[in-house]
Motif scaffolding. Structure first.
Motif, mmCIF file in Angstrom:
data_model
loop_
_atom_site.group_PDB
_atom_site.id
_atom_site.type_symbol
_atom_site.label_atom_id
_atom_site.label_comp_id
_atom_site.label_asym_id
_atom_site.label_seq_id
_atom_site.Cartn_x
_atom_site.Cartn_y
_atom_site.Cartn_z
ATOM 1 N N ARG B 293 -9.420 28.914 -18.806
ATOM 2 C CA ARG B 293 -10.309 30.060 -18.679
ATOM 3 C C ARG B 293 -11.729 29.613 -18.335
ATOM 4 O O ARG B 293 -12.376 30.172 -17.441
ATOM 5 C CB ARG B 293 -10.299 30.795 -20.022
ATOM 6 N N GLY B 297 -13.818 30.401 -15.033
ATOM 7 C CA GLY B 297 -15.131 31.036 -15.122
ATOM 8 C C GLY B 297 -16.163 30.258 -14.314
ATOM 9 O O GLY B 297 -16.946 30.831 -13.560
ATOM 10 N N LYS B 300 -15.570 30.652 -10.588
ATOM 11 C CA LYS B 300 -16.035 31.963 -10.137
ATOM 12 C C LYS B 300 -17.552 31.982 -10.077
ATOM 13 O O LYS B 300 -18.141 32.529 -9.151
ATOM 14 C CB LYS B 300 -15.537 33.048 -11.088
ATOM 15 N N ASN B 306 -11.459 35.350 -6.108
ATOM 16 C CA ASN B 306 -10.216 35.535 -6.861
ATOM 17 C C ASN B 306 -9.022 34.996 -6.077
ATOM 18 O O ASN B 306 -8.138 34.363 -6.631
ATOM 19 C CB ASN B 306 -9.970 37.028 -7.126
ATOM 20 N N LYS B 385 -9.148 39.215 -14.089
ATOM 21 C CA LYS B 385 -9.797 39.820 -15.250
ATOM 22 C C LYS B 385 -10.834 38.899 -15.905
ATOM 23 O O LYS B 385 -11.573 39.329 -16.771
ATOM 24 C CB LYS B 385 -8.731 40.219 -16.275
ATOM 25 N N HIS B 387 -14.152 37.134 -16.382
ATOM 26 C CA HIS B 387 -15.523 37.223 -15.888
ATOM 27 C C HIS B 387 -16.237 35.942 -16.219
ATOM 28 O O HIS B 387 -16.128 35.449 -17.342
ATOM 29 C CB HIS B 387 -16.234 38.424 -16.516
ATOM 30 N N PRO B 388 -17.015 35.417 -15.249
ATOM 31 C CA PRO B 388 -17.594 34.089 -15.428
ATOM 32 C C PRO B 388 -18.366 33.962 -16.747
ATOM 33 O O PRO B 388 -18.146 33.010 -17.495
ATOM 34 C CB PRO B 388 -18.527 33.935 -14.235
ATOM 35 N N GLU B 390 -18.296 35.660 -19.525
ATOM 36 C CA GLU B 390 -17.442 35.780 -20.700
ATOM 37 C C GLU B 390 -16.598 34.531 -20.907
ATOM 38 O O GLU B 390 -16.403 34.074 -22.031
ATOM 39 C CB GLU B 390 -16.492 36.947 -20.464
#
Lengths: 236, 794
Positions: B293, B297, B300, B306, B385, B387-388, B390
């Motif tokens: 993850r 992130g 991104k 994506n 889904k 988000h960088p 987050e």
């Protein structure tokens, strides 16, 4: 200090070999841990404080020197005996709690209680950390402070000689951090364990019976606090 | 190389165990797909080409004896392209030690070029009009180590005749040379095909200008049944014995059964592997994306789209399928030729067509790639889904939750905390759990599918050779003899017990008003002594039946095909081939079912009455002193009227030898299912391990030993595997039944029999490999670095 020493580190050294470089994480160190004291090990990152904690907690063996506990040298014992030492004598509190996600607060504590012959009653411990009403909750349903309290309860239920806390307030906000420190102070005063807190937060030192200051892998200062402050009066 | 591709390479490297496991599953699927499809394709193509090339007959008519000129009359019928008349006769063949076996003497009109059912020379030379000499089927020649120039001795018209063997040959009707429908396996020791020129054969059997078989070739689209009944009319005065279309021709029907089995296995078996591989890939990628993850992130944040990131993860799936496909295709092509070699042991095909089946290779590539892309796409959907900002914060703790099991307090309360952990972890990872259980179910049922045929054949043999036939020898005569002639056999010291039988080939139809319309079935009726003990006859429930004084114990197959039940009357028309055909009617007293062979049973008197004879017998069953069997065989072989002497022990031996070749198939199935168990359990355990690394480390710190931590992991594996194995065993049985329904025909029927020890073996093998797969994972518990894992946030 009139307390008796329960562990003695004698000229202990720890060197990590990382590829072609060897890093001296802990230079030759000698010091003692006293029964039911609150000891704070203070130092910036890389000062060797976590290495020292790991050696005391039986998670690692020194490269040289002796760690004497109940007439045994922990530097020489087998991995199995070291596991047994951790099981019976050590409670660990981590910065990020490390609770078992699939067990409720109560079950997390019970899991630790099952490891020793004569644990504290789980109910008592839950009450002591103030989580009587949260016992059925899973870690994901608890706040950071609550998770840390479960983690402390899990550590003390075994009635360990040593309660080792690695940055116990590191992931918590100011208010919650103070509550946790209060809990740890209480355990050292009224419980069975010597509480050792490793932190880089100098303010915490004020509540300790003794403070060990470390830098670059060695103890640079050992302070004895005649009048430790109660945690609620500490500010940072 | 782009950094993303380099990252892909490294991800594969760090997850290499799982990657290899996935590649193995895809590979096995591709191997099965290509090998079985190629074998099916090559086998059916060489069969078709052989049939075309040698002008394989569309319809067969057996008569007692007819003039050769009758073929001209038959050829006049509309819709018939070609007619061949020939002689085919089973005669005793004298074996080297004087024993008897059966030779199917078959005549070929010369020149052969335009005839039906031509032969294909395999070695030696073809016969011609001028010199005498015959050809023998290759399996018999091999079994008896015959080579051109050797001589064969047969008994015709009561005389021994020596024939010169000039080579080996096969024909489209002899691809799978079975004596009759009651024998399941070829028995080259005791049955052979002898092919000779028509003129020679008609002299041998004293049938100058005569034939006893008519073979026809029909025009495309011709009405088969209508033409057949016209031909039967023409042949009626000559004693119709049997008529059947190509689909009922024994060799063709057997081979068709094999091809059907191959075809259905080649479709559904590989699919199991493909779908499981895709499902595991999906779960693995999901887990990979979750654990990366932070990196996603950051990517991104740096500006990767994506699409680019999704393609990166789909790339992982494609790498799996590509590697699996390439390895599988190579192995598949090699195995295809191994399978072809195995079939060559059973089938007399002139040459098996080798070569790579491009379509099978393409489809396996297409299906695996498609499933790879789909699983990759579905899994990487979650990338969108993330988000960088987050993603760079630590993950919230995994949500533990209660399971439905906890509603049962009495049970839940008793569970140890570690079991509770495992149960909740399973309930949190439901799809992983489901895929693992399904994988184990699939593997165990494939194992059973591989093993059960052995049980079924073993059961059938056991039933047949201990319950249905209790004699040691069965002796057939060339022509029925009077029963009292045999009484002195009982005085032979070798013989303990003797029972005679009269076997009458008949056509059976329901006794109903309209004779013309009645459907009829060919059947062999055996007349047995009333107090028979050397033969066992059973009904469908396995209850022993006694031979009725009047009436018949009709075979289950004929009863079913004619829609006849107990209490009904049937019309029986004898087709013995000697004397005129006789008609009589019989009451069905009971329906009998035999596992091997078939036929109906009556009393010896009833059988004689069908022929309007008295006291005739055509076969004798003997219970003998096995130590003196050699002397007995010698005695029997000196009797001119003896057509064949079959020893039950030798029959069992030759079937057992054929069964050995099945071990190869069983071994392969076991190997594939074991790979599946290993790959599935390893993958699911390692995912569980990686996910819980932190927890496990903290438990190690708390003082749990390595063994205790490993046993925590094992509990989850245990639940999954136990469930998989428990469900896999009945699923295997179901799979066996499905397979047999796809393969069973009217002519051949194999029951699904699975012995308890087969379940036990499958279960134990599965447990063994579950443990091995799990062992690879718990080795990693030793490597857990308590200090490191606890320091860093994931």
């Amino acid at each position: 200090m009139d307390r008796e020493a329960i562990m003695r580190l004698d000229e202990v050294k720890k060197t990590y070999i990382m590829g072609e470089v060897s890093v001296e994480a802990l230079k030759e160190t000698t010091f003692e841990i006293f029964n039911r004291e609150l000891l704070v090990i203070l130092g910036p990152s890389g000062s060797g404080k976590s290495t020292l904690l790991n050696l005391v907690g039986g998670m690692d063996k020194p490269t040289a020197g002796k760690i004497l506990f109940q007439n045994k040298d922990l530097a020489q014992v087998s991995d199995k005996e070291l596991t047994l030492f951790r099981r019976q004598e050590v409670g660990f509190v981590f910065q990020f709690y490390n609770l078992i996600a699939d067990l409720t607060a109560e079950e997390n504590i019970a899991l630790a209680a099952e490891l020793v012959n004569d644990p504290l009653p789980v109910d008592d411990v839950l009450r002591e950390v103030g989580l009587d009403d949260r016992r059925e909750h899973f870690p994901a349903q608890l706040s950071g402070g609550e998770q840390q309290r479960v983690s402390i309860a899990r550590a003390i239920v075994k009635k360990p000689q040593f309660l080792l806390c690695d940055e116990p307030t590191g992931a918590l906000d100011y208010e919650t951090g103070k509550i946790i420190l209060g809990l740890l102070a209480e355990i050292s005063r009224e419980g069975h364990s010597s509480v050792i807190i490793v932190t880089h937060n100098t303010a915490i030192a004020a509540m300790a019976d003794r403070v060990v200051r470390m830098r670059s892998g060695e103890i640079v200062e050992l302070i004895i606090n005649a009048e430790p402050l109660p945690p609620e009066r500490i500010e940072w | 190389m782009s950094p993303l591709n380099r990252k892909l390479g490294r991800t594969i490297k760090t997850t290499r165990g799982q990657f290899i496991a996935l590649v193995a599953i895809v590979m096995v699927g591709v191997v099965i797909f290509i090998a079985m499809n190629t074998a099916f394709y090559n086998l059916s193509r060489s069969q078709e080409e052989f049939y075309d090339d040698k002008n394989f007959a569309d319809y067969y008519f057996h008569v007692v004896k007819a003039p050769l000129t009758i073929t001209k009359q038959i050829k006049e019928i509309n819709g018939i392209i070609q007619v061949t008349g020939r002689i085919q006769k089973d005669v005793p063949l004298v074996k080297d030690k004087g024993g008897r076996s059966v030779a199917r003497l078959t005549s070929y009109p010369l020149p052969m070029e335009k005839e039906i059912n031509q032969i294909h020379l395999l070695s030696g030379r073809l016969f011609d009009d001028s010199t005498d000499g015959v050809l023998v089927d290759p399996q018999h020649a091999q079994a008896k180590s015959l080579s051109p120039g050797d001589r064969l001795e047969i008994i015709v018209e009561g005389k021994k005749v020596s024939l010169s063997m000039i080579g080996t040959a096969t024909g489209p009707e002899f691809i799978y040379p079975l004596k009759d429908a009651s024998t399941m396996f070829p028995d080259p020791e005791n049955f052979c095909i002898i092919m000779g020129p028509h003129e020679q054969v008609e002299q041998l059997v004293n049938m100058e200008g005569q034939i006893n078989q008519v073979l026809v070739k029909l025009a495309p689209g011709a009405d088969e049944e209508q033409i057949a009944s016209k031909i039967e009319k023409i042949l009626e005065p000559y004693g119709n014995l049997a008529s059947y279309p190509r689909s009922d021709q024994l060799s063709n029907a057997t081979m068709q059964m094999e091809l059907d089995g191959l075809e259905s296995s080649s479709r559904f078996l590989p699919m199991i592997f493909f779908i499981l591989a895709a499902a595991i890939q999906f779960i693995l990628l999901n887990r990979l994306i979750k654990s990366q993850r932070l990196e996603i992130g950051i990517m991104k944040g740096l500006g990767y789209s994506n699409r680019q990131i999704m393609l990166h993860f789909i790339g992982y799936a494609l790498a799996v399928t590509t590697a699996g496909f390439v390895l599988g295709a190579l192995l598949g092509i090699i195995s295809a030729s191994a399978i072809a070699d195995m079939y060559a042991l059973f089938f007399n095909l002139p040459e098996s067509i080798g070569g790579i089946n491009g379509a099978a290779v393409f489809w396996s590539w297409f299906v695996t790639s498609l499933l790879g892309v789909v699983s990759g796409l579905l899994a990487s959907w979650s990338v969108i889904k993330i988000h960088p900002a987050e993603a760079m914060r630590p993950d919230p703790p995994r949500g533990g939750s209660r399971t439905w099991l906890e509603r049962w307090d009495f049970l839940w309360g008793r569970l140890h905390t570690s079991w509770k952990m495992s149960v909740r972890s399973i309930s949190r990872n439901r799809s992983r759990f489901a895929v693992t259980v399904l994988g184990v179910i699939a593997a165990v049922s494939i194992m059973i599918l591989g093993l059960f045929a052995d049980d079924s054949v073993d059961y059938m043999m056991d039933q047949h050779f201990t319950r249905e036939t209790r004699y040691d020898y069965i002796v057939h005569f060339t022509q029925p003899v009077k029963g009292n002639e045999l009484m002195n056999w009982l005085q032979w010291e070798e013989v303990y017990q003797l029972e005679s039988a009269l076997e009458v080939p008949v056509a059976i139809s329901a006794l109903q008003a309209d004779e013309e319309m009645a459907k009829s079935e060919d059947e062999l009726i055996s007349g047995l002594e009333k107090q028979f003990g050397l033969r066992g006859i059973f009904n469908e429930d396995g209850k022993a039946l006694a031979v009725p004084e009047e009436g018949i114990l009709l075979s289950e197959r004929t009863a079913r095909k004619l829609g006849i039940g107990v209490g009904d009357y049937i019309r029986v028309e004898s087709k013995l081939g000697i004397g005129p055909s006789r008609e009589s009617s019989l009451k069905v007293v009971a329906v009998n079912k035999q596992l091997m062979g078939g036929g109906s049973f009556v009393s010896l008197e009833t059988a004689n009455r069908i022929l309007q004879e008295k006291q005739l017998v055509s076969a004798v069953m003997l219970k003998v002193d096995i130590n003196k069997s050699e002397a007995l065989e010698k005695r029997l072989n000196d009797i001119p009227g003896v057509a064949s002497v079959v020893s039950k022990d030798k029959e069992i031996d030759s079937i057992m030898r054929l069964m050995d070749s099945m071990l190869y198939f069983i071994g392969i199935m076991l190997f594939f299912s074991v790979i599946l168990v290993l790959a599935i359990v390893y993958n699911s355990s390692i995912m569980g391990f990686n996910e819980r690394k932190r927890e496990l480390s903290s438990l190690r710190v708390m003082g749990l030993s390595e063994r205790e931590v490993s046993s925590l992991l094992f509990k989850e594996t245990c639940i999954q595997s136990a469930l998989g194995i428990m469900l896999g065993l009945p699923a295997g049985r179901l799979l066996g039944e499905l397979y047999m329904t796809a393969v069973n025909t009217d002519l051949f029927y194999m029951p699904v029999i699975i012995y308890p020890q087969t379940y036990l073996i499958a279960g134990l093998v599965a447990v063994g490999f579950v443990l091995l797969g799990h062992y690879f994972v718990i080795r990693k518990v030793k490597e857990l670095d308590m200090v490191e894992v606890l320091k860093n946030r994931d």
